[in-house]
Design a protein around this motif. Structure first.
Motif, PDB file in Angstrom:
ATOM      1  N   PRO A 177       0.805  -1.235   0.000  1.00 20.47           N
ATOM      2  CA  PRO A 177       0.000   0.000   0.000  1.00 20.47           C
ATOM      3  C   PRO A 177       0.832   1.277   0.000  1.00 20.47           C
ATOM      4  O   PRO A 177       0.415   2.289  -0.565  1.00 20.47           O
ATOM      5  CB  PRO A 177      -0.816  -0.121   1.290  1.00 20.47           C
TER       6      PRO A 177
ATOM      7  N   TYR B 189      -6.045   0.294   4.517  1.00 21.68           N
ATOM      8  CA  TYR B 189      -6.426  -1.114   4.528  1.00 21.68           C
ATOM      9  C   TYR B 189      -6.028  -1.812   5.831  1.00 21.68           C
ATOM     10  O   TYR B 189      -6.235  -3.016   5.992  1.00 21.68           O
ATOM     11  CB  TYR B 189      -5.755  -1.860   3.362  1.00 21.68           C
TER      12      TYR B 189
ATOM     13  N   VAL C  61      -8.518  -5.651  -3.856  1.00 15.85           N
ATOM     14  CA  VAL C  61      -8.790  -4.350  -3.222  1.00 15.85           C
ATOM     15  C   VAL C  61      -8.501  -3.222  -4.189  1.00 15.85           C
ATOM     16  O   VAL C  61      -9.309  -2.286  -4.342  1.00 15.85           O
ATOM     17  CB  VAL C  61      -7.969  -4.199  -1.935  1.00 15.85           C
TER      18      VAL C  61
ATOM     19  N   GLU D  67     -11.330  -0.314  -6.202  1.00 20.70           N
ATOM     20  CA  GLU D  67     -11.316   1.106  -5.820  1.00 20.70           C
ATOM     21  C   GLU D  67     -11.833   1.998  -6.957  1.00 20.70           C
ATOM     22  O   GLU D  67     -11.643   1.702  -8.120  1.00 20.70           O
ATOM     23  CB  GLU D  67      -9.883   1.526  -5.453  1.00 20.70           C
TER      24      GLU D  67
END
Length: 337
Positions: free
Chosen positions: A248, A294, A333, A337
């Motif tokens: 991330p 996250y 994920v 988005e």
């Protein structure tokens, strides 16, 4: 060529507080390869560069780990031995603001003589001049630079001169810390070309290029490693790191930079909220957890290991990332988005 195993170094402040700037870093770079190191200011990039040379002076202190250059472990060596036997011949280092390292009262050739005489006191001035003249010519620097003072050179010329001097003894590994910063675009292009020429002509055998600009590394290095709060959070090929980041933080870093490459330049700029942790008291869990959207409670309480996953770019090569999410979950994920 260069292998680092679980390297840990720290700064000791005036108040005797420990700042763990490099915490358990491991890396490997093969002959003929270049590795880029990226991350925001304060993440430990420059400290890692200093630590890799095995030459420590207050306030930087060695804690543990191995630094192996061409099979020789240089960690734990005496400073004088490192200076005479390692720096310049095994490893060369170009610090930030290197153009200011030149003595303004000394001609460039005298500076080169000082560098070479540390390793070969008997080498004559004529031989040194001939070596410098030949090397400068190969790297596109005019001979008259040798007879000039630093104040007579432009910023770009000074930076290229420092790089030429740093590699005059053909070191096995070159560590360049922000070598193109504070330069205009034209000078940056010339510096980068010069560093590529050093690799192509065999004057250096491998290179570590440190900057906070991932797009620059994409065009200069084979692999990219991202640091955050003293640790490596991801490593992969340059293409993977720019177009398929896993961690991330790497994803956020790419989203906060203007990238001209097709397929990425359409993305909107996104700022990473929060600030890095205090390395006097690093958190127990993931060091990016406080800033990661996250993150789960587990991320904040559990030590996060480095995970390996097969690389899409090269069979047999594993990329690494430091996150509790699986690659499959990460991609799901990101796609949603």
């Amino acid at each position: 060529m260069l292998e680092v195993k679980n390297l840990k170094t720290k700064y000791v402040t005036r108040l005797r507080e420990d700042v763990f700037a490099v915490d358990g870093v491991s890396l490997k770079i093969e002959e003929g390869k270049s590795l880029g190191v990226a991350g925001e200011s304060g993440c430990g990039k420059s400290t890692l560069a200093l630590s890799l040379m095995g030459y420590y002076f207050a306030p930087l202190h060695y804690i543990s780990g191995d630094i192996i250059v061409d099979g020789n472990n240089i960690s734990g060596m005496k400073p004088d031995d490192v200076r005479r036997k390692v720096l310049g011949t095994e490893i060369a280092y170009i610090p930030q603001a290197a153009m200011n390292a030149l003595n303004p009262t000394q001609k460039i050739i005298r500076f080169i003589e000082d560098v070479i005489h540390v390793h070969d006191p008997k080498m004559s001035k004529k031989d040194i001049y001939d070596l410098a003249k030949e090397r400068f010519a190969i790297l596109g620097l005019p001979e008259e630079v040798l007879q000039k003072h630093a104040v007579e050179l432009s910023g770009g010329m000074k930076q290229r001169t420092v790089i030429a001097i740093s590699t005059i003894l053909s070191p096995k590994v070159l560590i360049a810390d922000e070598p193109s910063s504070a330069l205009d675009v034209t000078s940056q292009k010339m510096v980068i070309k010069m560093m590529r020429d050093l690799m192509d002509k065999g004057f250096i055998r491998s290179m570590i290029f440190i900057t906070h600009e991932l797009p620059l590394l994409y065009n200069v290095t084979d692999d990219i490693m991202v640091m955050y709060a003293g640790q490596i959070v991801e490593r992969g090929t340059a293409k993977e790191m720019v177009f398929d980041p896993l961690h991330p933080y790497t994803k956020g870093l790419m989203g906060s930079i203007i990238v001209p490459e097709e397929g990425v330049r359409e993305n909107k700029l996104i700022a990473i909220p929060g600030t890095p942790p205090n390395l006097k008291h690093p958190p127990k869990g993931c060091r990016f957890a406080d800033r990661c959207k996250y993150a789960t409670p587990t991320c904040m309480s559990m030590e996060v290991p480095n995970l390996e996953v097969p690389s899409k770019e090269n069979d047999g090569y594993n990329r690494e990332y430091r996150c509790l999410m699986s690659v499959r979950k990460i991609r799901e994920v990101y796609e949603n988005e």
